[in-house]
Scaffold this motif. Sequence first.
Motif, mmCIF file in Angstrom:
data_model
loop_
_atom_site.group_PDB
_atom_site.id
_atom_site.type_symbol
_atom_site.label_atom_id
_atom_site.label_comp_id
_atom_site.label_asym_id
_atom_site.label_seq_id
_atom_site.Cartn_x
_atom_site.Cartn_y
_atom_site.Cartn_z
ATOM 1 N N LEU A 106 -54.884 -21.248 0.205
ATOM 2 C CA LEU A 106 -54.115 -22.412 -0.225
ATOM 3 C C LEU A 106 -54.907 -23.238 -1.233
ATOM 4 N N ALA A 107 -56.251 -23.273 -1.043
ATOM 5 C CA ALA A 107 -57.109 -24.032 -1.961
ATOM 6 C C ALA A 107 -57.665 -23.168 -3.089
ATOM 7 N N ALA A 108 -57.766 -21.864 -2.848
ATOM 8 C CA ALA A 108 -58.313 -20.942 -3.853
ATOM 9 C C ALA A 108 -57.423 -19.699 -3.888
ATOM 10 N N PRO A 109 -56.308 -19.752 -4.623
ATOM 11 C CA PRO A 109 -55.335 -18.651 -4.603
ATOM 12 C C PRO A 109 -55.906 -17.313 -5.049
ATOM 13 N N ASP A 110 -57.005 -17.313 -5.817
ATOM 14 C CA ASP A 110 -57.573 -16.046 -6.287
ATOM 15 C C ASP A 110 -58.491 -15.408 -5.256
ATOM 16 N N ALA A 111 -58.729 -16.065 -4.121
ATOM 17 C CA ALA A 111 -59.660 -15.544 -3.122
ATOM 18 C C ALA A 111 -59.139 -14.232 -2.529
ATOM 19 N N ALA A 112 -60.076 -13.358 -2.205
ATOM 20 C CA ALA A 112 -59.751 -12.074 -1.586
ATOM 21 C C ALA A 112 -60.628 -11.887 -0.352
ATOM 22 N N LEU A 113 -60.145 -11.108 0.588
ATOM 23 C CA LEU A 113 -60.876 -10.848 1.831
ATOM 24 C C LEU A 113 -61.062 -9.351 2.002
ATOM 25 N N ASP A 114 -62.317 -8.935 2.242
ATOM 26 C CA ASP A 114 -62.641 -7.539 2.554
ATOM 27 C C ASP A 114 -63.178 -7.480 3.975
ATOM 28 N N ILE A 115 -62.539 -6.662 4.797
ATOM 29 C CA ILE A 115 -63.008 -6.416 6.163
ATOM 30 C C ILE A 115 -63.452 -4.963 6.225
ATOM 31 N N CYS A 116 -64.711 -4.747 6.583
ATOM 32 C CA CYS A 116 -65.295 -3.405 6.562
ATOM 33 C C CYS A 116 -65.815 -3.044 7.950
ATOM 34 N N GLY A 117 -65.475 -1.840 8.413
ATOM 35 C CA GLY A 117 -66.029 -1.430 9.701
ATOM 36 C C GLY A 117 -65.462 -0.122 10.192
ATOM 37 N N ARG A 118 -66.124 0.373 11.207
ATOM 38 C CA ARG A 118 -65.720 1.637 11.798
ATOM 39 C C ARG A 118 -64.653 1.456 12.869
ATOM 40 N N MET A 119 -63.867 2.481 13.047
ATOM 41 C CA MET A 119 -62.915 2.613 14.149
ATOM 42 C C MET A 119 -61.960 1.431 14.302
ATOM 43 N N PRO A 120 -61.307 0.993 13.211
ATOM 44 C CA PRO A 120 -60.376 -0.135 13.352
ATOM 45 C C PRO A 120 -59.138 0.247 14.161
ATOM 46 N N GLN A 121 -58.680 -0.681 14.965
ATOM 47 C CA GLN A 121 -57.450 -0.475 15.732
ATOM 48 C C GLN A 121 -56.241 -0.397 14.798
ATOM 49 N N PRO A 122 -55.220 0.380 15.162
ATOM 50 C CA PRO A 122 -53.996 0.406 14.342
ATOM 51 C C PRO A 122 -53.386 -0.979 14.138
ATOM 52 N N LYS A 123 -53.412 -1.822 15.176
ATOM 53 C CA LYS A 123 -52.841 -3.171 15.039
ATOM 54 C C LYS A 123 -53.618 -3.997 14.025
ATOM 55 N N LEU A 124 -54.937 -3.825 13.987
ATOM 56 C CA LEU A 124 -55.745 -4.562 13.023
ATOM 57 C C LEU A 124 -55.491 -4.057 11.610
#
Length: 396
Positions: free
Chosen positions: A230-248
Motif C-alpha cells: 500500500l505504501a510501496a506498490p513496486d515492492a515484491a516478495l520472494d519466499i524461498c524454501g524446501r518442501m512447501p505445502q500445497p496450501k502455501l
Amino acid sequence: MSHKIVHIVPTRPDPQGTGADLRNTALHQGLAALGDVVLVAVDDFLPQGSAIVPCKRSVIEADLPACTVKSVVAQVQALAPALIVLEGVALADIAYGLMAVGQGYVLDMHNVESDLRRQMDRAKRGRWAPIRYRRRWQDASRAEAAVIRGALRVIGCSDQDGQRAMALAGRDIVFHVVPNPVPGWCQDRVLPVMTAPAQNRILFVGHLGYAPNIIAAKRLLTRIFPAIRLAAPDAALDICGRMPQPKLRALAAATPKATLHADPVDLAPHYAAASVAVIPLTEGGGTRLKVLEALAVGLPIVASAKAVEGIGLVPGHHYLMAETDAQYVDAALQVMRDAGLAARLAGNGKAWVQDRFSAAAIGRAVAAALASLLDSAGHDAPALDAALPAKDSRPG
C-alpha cells in the motif's frame, strides 16, 4: 597419541542439508581438531527395510528398535573412545543404553526440543493446547531432563538454551555454547555489503515444511506484505524454501507481486536481489540459520526477538526489531527507503556474524567446551537410577 572420539548422530549429515545437518557437520569438523573422530549414524544400524523410525508418545524421541540400540552401544564400546558426543534427545534410547553400561557422553542440543514442541503445539491449538497436549509435554520434558542429567556436560546453541536445559534438569549442569555455523555457501562466496537494489524486494528463507516457518510465511503473505505494498506498490516478495505445502504454494500464487521459490538449488541470487530480509517468527529453537545467512551476505534484516534469539544482536545496530504487523511494515519501509541505514545495518551484521559464527569460531567453541574432558581420564556416567526417566517412558 590421538584421542578417539565417537560422534553419534541420527543420520549421516549432508553438508548442504538441514540446520541439524549443518550443525552436525560443523561439530564433526570441530571434533576432528581434537582427535580421531568416528561418526556413528544410528540409521546405519536399523533393521533392513526400516526407512522411518516412529516417535514415542513424547514426539521428540525416536522409538528405536532394541536391536538397533544394542548394536550402536556395542559398536561404541568396541571403539573404546575417550569421548562420546550424542546428538539430541531424539536419540534418548541410545543415551539410556550408554548409561546402562556405565558409559559417559556429552549431549549436543540443536534445540531444547520439549520447549520447541510446546511452542509449536500452542501455535497450532492456541489456548486449548495445554489441555490437548498436557501428557505429551510431560513426557517430552521428562525424557529431555533424563538425557540432560545423564550427560557429562551439555553443549547447545545459546545461553538461553542453557538456561532452559538447566531448568529442565532441576540442578546445576555443565553447559557450553557451541553456536550454529554460518552455512558454507555464505563463507565460500564473497558477496558485497548490500545497499538497496533497484527494486524493493523482500526476502523470506526457510524450510517450508517446518511449522514456525509456515506460520511466518503466511503472516507475510496475508498481512505484512499487502500493507507494505500500500505504501510501496513496486515492492515484491520472494519466499524461498524446501518442501512447501500445497496450501502455501496456492496462497503465494494468489498474492500479487509474491513468488514462492520451491526447493531452490542456489540461494545466493535471491539474497543478492533482495533489499531486506523480513523474519516474523514467533516460535522456534536454537539459532535461526536464515538470520545467519542474511547477516553473512550483508543483507539487512527486520526480525522478531524470537528470530534473533541467541545470536547477541543489538536492535538498531545489527538489525531492526519488530513484533507487530505495523512494526514490520514501518521497519521494512525504512530499510527500503534509506540506503544509508541499509548499508549500516548490513555492515554491522556482517562483521558480527563473521567474528562469532565462522568455522574457526565453531572450532574454538568446541575446543573450549570439550578439551578438558579429553585431558582427563576415568569419567563415569552419572548414577543410572538418578538419570533414567520413569519406567513407562524407557525403551521397552
